[in-house]
Structure formats: C-alpha cells, structure tokens
Design a protein around this motif. Structure first.
Motif, PDB file in Angstrom:
ATOM      1  N   ILE A  72       1.708  31.456  77.873  1.00  0.00           N
ATOM      2  CA  ILE A  72       2.337  32.760  77.677  1.00  0.00           C
ATOM      3  C   ILE A  72       1.366  33.831  77.236  1.00  0.00           C
ATOM      4  O   ILE A  72       1.655  35.017  77.325  1.00  0.00           O
ATOM      5  CB  ILE A  72       3.504  32.662  76.661  1.00  0.00           C
ATOM      6  CG1 ILE A  72       3.000  32.200  75.291  1.00  0.00           C
ATOM      7  CG2 ILE A  72       4.584  31.731  77.202  1.00  0.00           C
ATOM      8  CD1 ILE A  72       4.058  32.239  74.203  1.00  0.00           C
ATOM      9  N   GLY A  73       0.193  33.440  76.740  1.00  0.00           N
ATOM     10  CA  GLY A  73      -0.803  34.404  76.306  1.00  0.00           C
ATOM     11  C   GLY A  73      -0.511  34.965  74.925  1.00  0.00           C
ATOM     12  O   GLY A  73       0.543  34.722  74.338  1.00  0.00           O
ATOM     13  N   ILE A  74      -1.470  35.742  74.425  1.00  0.00           N
ATOM     14  CA  ILE A  74      -1.382  36.316  73.077  1.00  0.00           C
ATOM     15  C   ILE A  74      -1.681  37.802  73.183  1.00  0.00           C
ATOM     16  O   ILE A  74      -2.707  38.187  73.757  1.00  0.00           O
ATOM     17  CB  ILE A  74      -2.402  35.642  72.128  1.00  0.00           C
ATOM     18  CG1 ILE A  74      -2.197  34.121  72.108  1.00  0.00           C
ATOM     19  CG2 ILE A  74      -2.314  36.223  70.720  1.00  0.00           C
ATOM     20  CD1 ILE A  74      -3.374  33.348  71.535  1.00  0.00           C
ATOM     21  N   ALA A  75      -0.827  38.608  72.628  1.00  0.00           N
ATOM     22  CA  ALA A  75      -1.017  40.064  72.659  1.00  0.00           C
ATOM     23  C   ALA A  75      -2.292  40.446  71.914  1.00  0.00           C
ATOM     24  O   ALA A  75      -2.648  39.808  70.918  1.00  0.00           O
ATOM     25  CB  ALA A  75       0.187  40.763  72.032  1.00  0.00           C
ATOM     26  N   PRO A  76      -2.991  41.492  72.372  1.00  0.00           N
ATOM     27  CA  PRO A  76      -4.249  41.897  71.724  1.00  0.00           C
ATOM     28  C   PRO A  76      -4.100  42.143  70.218  1.00  0.00           C
ATOM     29  O   PRO A  76      -4.972  41.752  69.440  1.00  0.00           O
ATOM     30  CB  PRO A  76      -4.633  43.185  72.454  1.00  0.00           C
ATOM     31  CG  PRO A  76      -3.960  43.084  73.780  1.00  0.00           C
ATOM     32  CD  PRO A  76      -2.696  42.313  73.540  1.00  0.00           C
ATOM     33  N   GLU A  77      -3.004  42.760  69.804  1.00  0.00           N
ATOM     34  CA  GLU A  77      -2.829  43.057  68.377  1.00  0.00           C
ATOM     35  C   GLU A  77      -2.606  41.796  67.542  1.00  0.00           C
ATOM     36  O   GLU A  77      -2.815  41.799  66.336  1.00  0.00           O
ATOM     37  CB  GLU A  77      -1.691  44.053  68.158  1.00  0.00           C
ATOM     38  CG  GLU A  77      -0.330  43.572  68.608  1.00  0.00           C
ATOM     39  CD  GLU A  77      -0.006  43.854  70.076  1.00  0.00           C
ATOM     40  OE1 GLU A  77       1.160  43.674  70.444  1.00  0.00           O
ATOM     41  OE2 GLU A  77      -0.904  44.242  70.846  1.00  0.00           O
ATOM     42  N   GLU A  78      -2.214  40.703  68.174  1.00  0.00           N
ATOM     43  CA  GLU A  78      -2.006  39.435  67.469  1.00  0.00           C
ATOM     44  C   GLU A  78      -3.306  38.616  67.382  1.00  0.00           C
ATOM     45  O   GLU A  78      -3.465  37.787  66.499  1.00  0.00           O
ATOM     46  CB  GLU A  78      -0.951  38.591  68.184  1.00  0.00           C
ATOM     47  CG  GLU A  78       0.387  39.274  68.352  1.00  0.00           C
ATOM     48  CD  GLU A  78       1.308  39.086  67.182  1.00  0.00           C
ATOM     49  OE1 GLU A  78       0.868  38.598  66.123  1.00  0.00           O
ATOM     50  OE2 GLU A  78       2.481  39.429  67.322  1.00  0.00           O
TER      51      GLU A  78
END
Length: 137
Positions: A72-78
């Motif tokens: 699912i990937g990881i958002a840049p801010e996370e």
C-alpha cells in the motif's frame, strides 16, 4: 516466512548471489530479526497477489539488503516518523494487522547497533523499498 506469505496470497522471492560470499560482523539472531521485521511488514501491507523481493548486493565497503514490496505504500509525511517507537501510520490504525508500532524502530535500532542504517523509499499505492546498509567485515 514463506508459509505466512502463501497464507495471505503474497509471493515472496529472494535474489541472493550464488557462490559469492558477503561477510559482516554482527549478532546473527539480531540481523535475522531485523530482516524478518521488514519482510513481515511487507507481507502484512501487501494485498493478495502482490510480491515481496529480498535482495542482497554489496559495494566495496557495504552489504546492501533490500526488502521491496508491492504493498500500500507510505505517505511522504509519514516516512519521517515510521522508525519512531510505537508510531503507526494513520492508515494502519484502521487495518486488522495489530502490532504496537515497534517493528520498524527495532529494525532501525539493530541496523544502527551494527554500524549501519535503514532507509525507506515509498509511494502510496506503489509499495515500499527498505534498504539496509551494513559495513562489510
């Protein structure tokens, strides 16, 4: 880990050079734990039909272990916080994966204890790539 991957419908592959020796100094059980934490995360966050590939390469001075998933990937801010103890990304809190948010922080601590580092490259919906860099013996 193959049994868990099969149970959730994820393909788990290893790409390790045959006949070549890569030697690092370290505690084998801790190094195994570091890699298992990353592979487990990949399995939990990759939808059925996806893939996780574990790759071993090396440079003149470092072993490079890559754990790449089609999850699912990881958002840049996370991404700046995922190695913090007890931190779980917002989308994870609603999933049924459980966990206390310690796996990635433990993996990063093990890498640092072995004079290495752990980095992530990820995009939402595209998966994640975790890169472990450890000094060669």
């Amino acid at each position: 880990m193959q049994e868990l991957a099969i149970a959730v419908g994820v393909i788990l592959k290893a790409d390790v050079p045959i006949g070549e020796s890569v030697t690092i100094m370290g505690e084998p059980s801790q190094l195994s734990r570091m890699i298992l934490n990353l592979v487990t995360n990949g399995i939990y966050y990759t939808p059925s039909g996806g893939m996780i590939i574990v790759t071993l390469n090396y440079t003149e001075y470092h072993a490079l272990i890559r754990v790449q998933d089609t999850g699912i990937g990881i958002a840049p801010e996370e991404q700046t916080r995922i190695f913090d103890r007890f931190y779980r990304v917002q989308s994870d809190r609603s999933r049924g994966t459980g966990g206390a948010g310690l796996g990635l922080s433990i993996a990063a601590a093990i890498a640092h204890t072995h004079r290495g580092n752990l980095k992530v490259q990820s995009q939402l919906g595209q998966g994640s790539l975790f890169i472990i860099e450890l000094p060669l013996n």
